[in-house]
Scaffold this motif. Structure first.
Motif, PDB file in Angstrom:
ATOM      1  N   MET A  80       0.872  -1.179   0.000  1.00  0.00           N
ATOM      2  CA  MET A  80       0.000   0.000   0.000  1.00  0.00           C
ATOM      3  C   MET A  80       0.901   1.218   0.000  1.00  0.00           C
ATOM      4  O   MET A  80       1.936   1.227   0.676  1.00  0.00           O
ATOM      5  CB  MET A  80      -0.902   0.017   1.233  1.00  0.00           C
ATOM      6  N   LEU A  81       0.503   2.234  -0.752  1.00  0.00           N
ATOM      7  CA  LEU A  81       1.290   3.461  -0.734  1.00  0.00           C
ATOM      8  C   LEU A  81       1.088   4.158   0.597  1.00  0.00           C
ATOM      9  O   LEU A  81      -0.043   4.301   1.075  1.00  0.00           O
ATOM     10  CB  LEU A  81       0.870   4.394  -1.864  1.00  0.00           C
ATOM     11  N   ALA A  82       2.199   4.597   1.192  1.00  0.00           N
ATOM     12  CA  ALA A  82       2.121   5.201   2.520  1.00  0.00           C
ATOM     13  C   ALA A  82       3.231   6.239   2.682  1.00  0.00           C
ATOM     14  O   ALA A  82       4.266   6.167   2.022  1.00  0.00           O
ATOM     15  CB  ALA A  82       2.261   4.127   3.586  1.00  0.00           C
ATOM     16  N   PHE A  83       2.966   7.201   3.552  1.00  0.00           N
ATOM     17  CA  PHE A  83       3.993   8.116   4.029  1.00  0.00           C
ATOM     18  C   PHE A  83       4.389   7.589   5.397  1.00  0.00           C
ATOM     19  O   PHE A  83       3.599   7.655   6.345  1.00  0.00           O
ATOM     20  CB  PHE A  83       3.478   9.550   4.141  1.00  0.00           C
ATOM     21  N   GLY A  84       5.557   7.008   5.483  1.00  0.00           N
ATOM     22  CA  GLY A  84       5.946   6.349   6.724  1.00  0.00           C
ATOM     23  C   GLY A  84       5.076   5.125   6.910  1.00  0.00           C
ATOM     24  O   GLY A  84       5.030   4.256   6.061  1.00  0.00           O
ATOM     25  N   SER A  85       4.333   5.077   8.002  1.00  0.00           N
ATOM     26  CA  SER A  85       3.440   3.943   8.233  1.00  0.00           C
ATOM     27  C   SER A  85       1.968   4.317   8.023  1.00  0.00           C
ATOM     28  O   SER A  85       1.086   3.504   8.299  1.00  0.00           O
ATOM     29  CB  SER A  85       3.633   3.410   9.653  1.00  0.00           C
ATOM     30  N   THR A  86       1.714   5.542   7.540  1.00  0.00           N
ATOM     31  CA  THR A  86       0.336   6.000   7.334  1.00  0.00           C
ATOM     32  C   THR A  86      -0.048   5.867   5.860  1.00  0.00           C
ATOM     33  O   THR A  86       0.527   6.537   5.004  1.00  0.00           O
ATOM     34  CB  THR A  86       0.186   7.477   7.754  1.00  0.00           C
ATOM     35  N   PRO A  87      -1.024   4.996   5.538  1.00  0.00           N
ATOM     36  CA  PRO A  87      -1.464   4.854   4.145  1.00  0.00           C
ATOM     37  C   PRO A  87      -1.996   6.186   3.601  1.00  0.00           C
ATOM     38  O   PRO A  87      -2.624   6.961   4.318  1.00  0.00           O
ATOM     39  CB  PRO A  87      -2.579   3.819   4.221  1.00  0.00           C
ATOM     40  N   VAL A  88      -1.719   6.429   2.322  1.00  0.00           N
ATOM     41  CA  VAL A  88      -2.108   7.681   1.673  1.00  0.00           C
ATOM     42  C   VAL A  88      -3.564   7.599   1.224  1.00  0.00           C
ATOM     43  O   VAL A  88      -3.935   6.696   0.471  1.00  0.00           O
ATOM     44  CB  VAL A  88      -1.210   7.959   0.446  1.00  0.00           C
ATOM     45  N   LYS A  89      -4.393   8.541   1.712  1.00  0.00           N
ATOM     46  CA  LYS A  89      -5.786   8.613   1.271  1.00  0.00           C
ATOM     47  C   LYS A  89      -5.844   9.360  -0.055  1.00  0.00           C
ATOM     48  O   LYS A  89      -5.207  10.396  -0.233  1.00  0.00           O
ATOM     49  CB  LYS A  89      -6.647   9.338   2.302  1.00  0.00           C
ATOM     50  N   ILE A  90      -6.629   8.820  -0.980  1.00  0.00           N
ATOM     51  CA  ILE A  90      -6.845   9.445  -2.287  1.00  0.00           C
ATOM     52  C   ILE A  90      -8.200  10.151  -2.223  1.00  0.00           C
ATOM     53  O   ILE A  90      -9.194   9.541  -1.823  1.00  0.00           O
ATOM     54  CB  ILE A  90      -6.855   8.386  -3.415  1.00  0.00           C
ATOM     55  N   PRO A  91      -8.258  11.434  -2.621  1.00  0.00           N
ATOM     56  CA  PRO A  91      -9.543  12.150  -2.554  1.00  0.00           C
ATOM     57  C   PRO A  91     -10.634  11.469  -3.396  1.00  0.00           C
ATOM     58  O   PRO A  91     -10.382  11.045  -4.529  1.00  0.00           O
ATOM     59  CB  PRO A  91      -9.215  13.533  -3.123  1.00  0.00           C
ATOM     60  N   ASP A  92     -11.832  11.374  -2.809  1.00  0.00           N
ATOM     61  CA  ASP A  92     -12.967  10.784  -3.524  1.00  0.00           C
ATOM     62  C   ASP A  92     -13.216  11.513  -4.843  1.00  0.00           C
ATOM     63  O   ASP A  92     -13.580  10.889  -5.840  1.00  0.00           O
ATOM     64  CB  ASP A  92     -14.237  10.852  -2.673  1.00  0.00           C
ATOM     65  N   SER A  93     -13.029  12.828  -4.844  1.00  0.00           N
ATOM     66  CA  SER A  93     -13.292  13.618  -6.049  1.00  0.00           C
ATOM     67  C   SER A  93     -12.376  13.187  -7.202  1.00  0.00           C
ATOM     68  O   SER A  93     -12.797  13.158  -8.357  1.00  0.00           O
ATOM     69  CB  SER A  93     -13.112  15.109  -5.765  1.00  0.00           C
ATOM     70  N   LEU A  94     -11.136  12.832  -6.898  1.00  0.00           N
ATOM     71  CA  LEU A  94     -10.203  12.389  -7.931  1.00  0.00           C
ATOM     72  C   LEU A  94     -10.662  11.057  -8.525  1.00  0.00           C
ATOM     73  O   LEU A  94     -10.667  10.881  -9.748  1.00  0.00           O
ATOM     74  CB  LEU A  94      -8.791  12.248  -7.355  1.00  0.00           C
ATOM     75  N   ILE A  95     -11.082  10.140  -7.683  1.00  0.00           N
ATOM     76  CA  ILE A  95     -11.554   8.836  -8.165  1.00  0.00           C
ATOM     77  C   ILE A  95     -12.811   9.011  -9.018  1.00  0.00           C
ATOM     78  O   ILE A  95     -12.941   8.404 -10.075  1.00  0.00           O
ATOM     79  CB  ILE A  95     -11.822   7.872  -6.990  1.00  0.00           C
TER      80      ILE A  95
END
Length: 162
Positions: A80-95
């Motif tokens: 999973m893509l993450a910054f450190g150990s925090t997964p990166v949330k993708i904005p709903d608007s982009l999806i």
């Protein structure tokens, strides 16, 4: 109800379709955008599905209720893509915007004699007359070139109504 968000998953080389299928089989909601491109396979021109983002797909998860552990051991998934150990949330608007952009175009229904505009390839921007369909993916057009009407065969997706 727990809030759900989109996250990006990096896949192993050329295994994004496998990863998407395996994640869906486990009950996860996955968005794996792809496009169809024409490629020559076995000496024939064929439409091939290719990922819009090679090596990546998107998954819709809840922080509170979903079990994330099976994701990293799923075939085809790298991480999973993450910054450190925090997964990166993708904005709903982009999806949502991506979903709107990759929806298949409505089937163009032309009749013989209809004026059309070619919007791809070497004849881009030229007007032509629709003659007939040739299979599901090709059309025959009449194009005025060198003061004569020429018959050309072109991909259906490269033509739109005028």
């Amino acid at each position: 109800m727990a809030e759900r968000s989109w996250y990006a998953i990096q896949c192993k080389a050329k295994e994004s379709f496998r990863a998407a299928e395996n994640l869906q089989n486990q009950g996860f909601e996955v968005f794996h955008p792809f496009i169809e491109v024409e490629k020559i396979r076995s000496g024939k021109l064929k439409l091939i599905e290719e990922p819009l983002f090679p090596y990546y797909l998107f998954i819709y998860l809840s922080d509170a209720t979903d079990n994330w552990h099976p994701i990293r051991s799923t075939r085809g998934v790298l991480k999973m893509l993450a910054f450190g150990s925090t997964p990166v949330k993708i904005p709903d608007s982009l999806i949502e915007e991506l979903k709107q952009r990759i929806l298949p175009a409505p089937e163009n229904v032309f009749k013989a004699g209809d004026q059309v505009l070619i919007n791809e390839g070497p004849f881009k921007g030229l007007e032509a007359i629709f003659a007939t369909k040739k299979g599901d993916e090709r059309v025959i057009l009449l194009l005025n070139l060198l003061q004569k009407q020429q018959r050309i065969e072109i991909a259906t997706r490269a033509v739109r109504p005028l």
